[in-house]
Motif scaffolding. Structure first.
Motif, PDB file in Angstrom:
ATOM      1  N   GLY A  65      -2.887  56.388  -0.649  1.00  0.00           N
ATOM      2  CA  GLY A  65      -3.128  57.138  -2.339  1.00  0.00           C
ATOM      3  C   GLY A  65      -4.546  56.501  -2.843  1.00  0.00           C
ATOM      4  O   GLY A  65      -4.657  55.375  -2.647  1.00  0.00           O
ATOM      5  N   ARG A  66      -4.786  57.053  -3.921  1.00  0.00           N
ATOM      6  CA  ARG A  66      -6.093  56.808  -4.530  1.00  0.00           C
ATOM      7  C   ARG A  66      -5.852  55.679  -5.650  1.00  0.00           C
ATOM      8  O   ARG A  66      -6.590  54.499  -5.612  1.00  0.00           O
ATOM      9  N   LYS A  67      -4.885  55.585  -6.134  1.00  0.00           N
ATOM     10  CA  LYS A  67      -4.516  54.695  -7.162  1.00  0.00           C
ATOM     11  C   LYS A  67      -4.235  53.291  -6.982  1.00  0.00           C
ATOM     12  O   LYS A  67      -4.829  52.282  -7.240  1.00  0.00           O
ATOM     13  N   PRO A  68      -3.602  53.018  -5.863  1.00  0.00           N
ATOM     14  CA  PRO A  68      -3.284  51.463  -5.178  1.00  0.00           C
ATOM     15  C   PRO A  68      -4.773  51.102  -4.871  1.00  0.00           C
ATOM     16  O   PRO A  68      -4.946  49.782  -5.033  1.00  0.00           O
ATOM     17  N   VAL A  69      -5.392  51.809  -4.208  1.00  0.00           N
ATOM     18  CA  VAL A  69      -6.832  51.253  -3.737  1.00  0.00           C
ATOM     19  C   VAL A  69      -7.614  50.918  -4.839  1.00  0.00           C
ATOM     20  O   VAL A  69      -8.611  49.973  -5.077  1.00  0.00           O
ATOM     21  N   LEU A  70      -7.822  51.918  -5.881  1.00  0.00           N
ATOM     22  CA  LEU A  70      -8.561  51.637  -7.055  1.00  0.00           C
ATOM     23  C   LEU A  70      -7.948  50.260  -7.985  1.00  0.00           C
ATOM     24  O   LEU A  70      -8.887  49.720  -8.208  1.00  0.00           O
ATOM     25  N   LEU A  71      -6.980  49.985  -7.817  1.00  0.00           N
ATOM     26  CA  LEU A  71      -6.339  48.913  -8.551  1.00  0.00           C
ATOM     27  C   LEU A  71      -6.639  47.720  -7.513  1.00  0.00           C
ATOM     28  O   LEU A  71      -7.232  46.556  -8.398  1.00  0.00           O
ATOM     29  N   THR A  72      -6.816  47.871  -6.453  1.00  0.00           N
ATOM     30  CA  THR A  72      -7.093  46.671  -5.533  1.00  0.00           C
ATOM     31  C   THR A  72      -8.754  46.279  -5.906  1.00  0.00           C
ATOM     32  O   THR A  72      -8.977  45.391  -5.960  1.00  0.00           O
ATOM     33  N   GLY A  73      -9.444  47.339  -5.915  1.00  0.00           N
ATOM     34  CA  GLY A  73     -10.944  47.008  -6.093  1.00  0.00           C
ATOM     35  C   GLY A  73     -11.103  46.466  -7.715  1.00  0.00           C
ATOM     36  O   GLY A  73     -12.027  45.470  -7.753  1.00  0.00           O
ATOM     37  N   ILE A  74     -10.449  46.961  -8.696  1.00  0.00           N
ATOM     38  CA  ILE A  74     -10.754  46.496  -9.873  1.00  0.00           C
ATOM     39  C   ILE A  74     -10.044  44.852  -9.913  1.00  0.00           C
ATOM     40  O   ILE A  74     -10.711  44.121 -10.520  1.00  0.00           O
ATOM     41  N   LEU A  75      -8.849  44.687  -9.674  1.00  0.00           N
ATOM     42  CA  LEU A  75      -8.702  43.116  -9.733  1.00  0.00           C
ATOM     43  C   LEU A  75      -9.216  42.213  -8.801  1.00  0.00           C
ATOM     44  O   LEU A  75      -9.421  41.257  -9.200  1.00  0.00           O
ATOM     45  N   GLY A  76      -9.885  42.746  -7.793  1.00  0.00           N
ATOM     46  CA  GLY A  76     -10.594  41.983  -6.806  1.00  0.00           C
ATOM     47  C   GLY A  76     -11.905  41.555  -7.573  1.00  0.00           C
ATOM     48  O   GLY A  76     -12.280  40.318  -7.329  1.00  0.00           O
ATOM     49  N   PHE A  77     -12.369  42.560  -8.161  1.00  0.00           N
ATOM     50  CA  PHE A  77     -13.693  42.418  -8.806  1.00  0.00           C
ATOM     51  C   PHE A  77     -13.301  41.217  -9.996  1.00  0.00           C
ATOM     52  O   PHE A  77     -13.914  40.338 -10.102  1.00  0.00           O
ATOM     53  N   ALA A 174     -14.911  39.456 -16.358  1.00  0.00           N
ATOM     54  CA  ALA A 174     -13.472  39.461 -15.482  1.00  0.00           C
ATOM     55  C   ALA A 174     -12.493  39.848 -16.392  1.00  0.00           C
ATOM     56  O   ALA A 174     -11.454  40.540 -15.955  1.00  0.00           O
ATOM     57  N   GLY A 175     -12.581  39.446 -17.898  1.00  0.00           N
ATOM     58  CA  GLY A 175     -11.662  39.901 -18.608  1.00  0.00           C
ATOM     59  C   GLY A 175     -11.454  41.501 -19.076  1.00  0.00           C
ATOM     60  O   GLY A 175     -10.468  41.876 -18.764  1.00  0.00           O
ATOM     61  N   PHE A 176     -12.832  41.933 -18.853  1.00  0.00           N
ATOM     62  CA  PHE A 176     -12.951  43.556 -19.049  1.00  0.00           C
ATOM     63  C   PHE A 176     -12.106  44.227 -17.708  1.00  0.00           C
ATOM     64  O   PHE A 176     -11.326  45.129 -17.909  1.00  0.00           O
ATOM     65  N   ALA A 177     -12.220  43.602 -16.778  1.00  0.00           N
ATOM     66  CA  ALA A 177     -11.640  43.992 -15.353  1.00  0.00           C
ATOM     67  C   ALA A 177     -10.153  43.956 -15.140  1.00  0.00           C
ATOM     68  O   ALA A 177      -9.270  44.970 -15.017  1.00  0.00           O
ATOM     69  N   ILE A 178      -9.581  43.123 -15.927  1.00  0.00           N
ATOM     70  CA  ILE A 178      -8.136  42.702 -16.133  1.00  0.00           C
ATOM     71  C   ILE A 178      -7.635  43.936 -17.171  1.00  0.00           C
ATOM     72  O   ILE A 178      -6.685  44.749 -16.907  1.00  0.00           O
ATOM     73  N   VAL A 179      -8.052  44.213 -17.950  1.00  0.00           N
ATOM     74  CA  VAL A 179      -7.822  45.476 -19.088  1.00  0.00           C
ATOM     75  C   VAL A 179      -7.926  46.779 -18.241  1.00  0.00           C
ATOM     76  O   VAL A 179      -7.206  47.483 -18.628  1.00  0.00           O
ATOM     77  N   ASN A 180      -9.147  46.779 -17.567  1.00  0.00           N
ATOM     78  CA  ASN A 180      -9.243  47.998 -16.862  1.00  0.00           C
ATOM     79  C   ASN A 180      -8.083  48.375 -15.754  1.00  0.00           C
ATOM     80  O   ASN A 180      -7.787  49.352 -15.680  1.00  0.00           O
TER      81      ASN A 180
END
Length: 391
Positions: A65-77, A174-180
């Motif tokens: 699915g798209r959503k789990p992979v998007l979350l991986t990318g954002i949190l990894g950032f 880094a903080g923006f990414a957590i909010v995202n």
């Protein structure tokens, strides 16, 4: 809210977190005692991991699915930026010096490239999932507009935050990414079309449907990145700026760059429903004009005009490449081809900083001359492709 709008917000937040750093990386690196080539190699390492891993994330999004992979990318950032800030803090305090601080910063960038490379190909596949084929170019242009808005606000925010210390924008990113990530987890739905995707053989980079477009994206991005990685140095040296004023001056110029990109991608392409072939006809010559102007620019306004021209050219080329790639394959291949596109552009982002940084150490105008030659070389084979795919 519509999923398409929610994805736009998520992408805007992601590029905002990244572009906050644009005005401060050069002066931060110099403060830590790094050379131009070392600073550029931090971006190259990040791009190397994107090159290697993006196709995997594209295929992975087809399966889970798209959503789990998007979350991986954002949190990894976010994780990688916190690590980058920690390494830089140790360097500023003298705990890490010389090669040690450089290697620590490089390690954080390699981790960041590995994980954050999940974001863009998955977002492109998401757009393909939620748009009909006749609206694909307009949809892909929205991704570019989200990036453009992030480029408008990010450098300005980064320049403002840098008055509290050069690392303040890094922590903010880094903080923006957590909010995202929280936003995506809470509000963005999994696209319905993904649930019915069919199986098929994977798309290869040598596939005749896609390789000319992948090459176009690579060359266009390489020429742009070679310029982008040295633009802060160029402003600082051409205008004789100190380290404190460089982020603010470069930030203002990048705001103009972002406004042009948003206007092209968010208004012109969507309003007039420009086809991929037209975008690929117009973009390279405009980008070339911007690079040529850079070679001769010697004041703030001519440098900013060169940035604006280059931004307009990129604003046409990259949505043209992305939408043409999406339209060239089936629905079940969207994640894979988006991963290949991200990988090709990551290769450009890996080579661009090395070329730009290396050439800048020889002569300040060389990266811009190099960036002008690449679109010129691209035009003939690209126009042949366009002739075979008329509007």
């Amino acid at each position: 809210m519509r999923p398409f709008f929610l994805l736009f917000v998520a992408l805007f937040n992601s590029i905002l977190g990244l572009s906050i750093l644009f005005p401060i990386l050069a002066p931060l690196g110099r403060e830590l005692g790094l050379g131009e080539l070392q600073i550029s190699s931090l971006s190259a390492g990040y791009a190397l991991m994107q090159l290697l891993v993006s196709p995997y994330w594209g295929r992975r999004s087809e399966k889970i699915g798209r959503k789990p992979v998007l979350l991986t990318g954002i949190l990894g950032f976010s994780l990688s930026f916190f690590a980058f800030a920690g390494a830089a803090e140790l360097g500023k305090r003298g705990v890490l010096t010389g090669h040690a601080v450089y290697l620590a910063l490089l390690a954080s960038r390699l981790i960041g490239g590995t994980l954050s490379s999940a974001t863009l190909p998955t977002a492109q596949a998401y757009v393909a999932d939620v748009t009909e084929r006749e609206a694909r170019t307009s949809g892909m242009a929205v991704i570019g507009a989200a990036f453009g808005l992030g480029v408008i606000f990010g450098p300005a925010i980064g320049a403002g935050l840098s008055t509290f210390g050069l690392l303040t924008p890094v922590y903010a990113s880094a903080g923006f990414a957590i909010v995202n990530a929280l936003f995506v987890w809470w509000r963005l739905p999994e696209p319905a079309r993904h649930a019915t995707t069919e199986e098929g053989p994977p798309v290869r980079p040598t596939d005749g449907r896609v390789w000319p477009l992948l090459a176009t994206g690579l060359v266009a991005t390489l020429s742009s990145v070679a310029m982008e990685q040295t633009v802060a140095f160029y402003f600082q040296d051409q205008l004789h700026l100190d380290e404190a004023s460089t982020p603010r001056v470069v930030g203002m110029a990048l705001v103009v760059y972002g406004l042009v990109a948003v206007f092209i991608q968010g208004f012109v392409i969507r309003r007039f429903e420009v086809t991929p072939a037209t975008l690929l006809r117009l973009g390279p010559p405009i980008a070339l004009a911007g690079f040529v102007l850079f070679v001769f620019a010697n004041d703030f306004w001519s440098l900013t005009a060169a940035l604006a021209l280059q931004g307009a050219g990129q604003g046409l080329v990259l949505p043209g490449v992305t939408s043409a790639l999406s339209l060239s394959v089936g629905d079940h291949e969207q994640g894979t081809v988006a991963g290949l596109n991200s990988s090709a552009q990551a290769l450009a982002r890996m080579l661009g900083p090395l070329a730009g940084g290396g050439l800048y150490e020889i002569a300040p105008h060389y990266p811009y001359a190099f960036s002008a030659v690449l679109p010129a070389l691209l035009m003939l084979p690209l126009f042949r492709w366009v002739a075979r795919h008329p509007d």
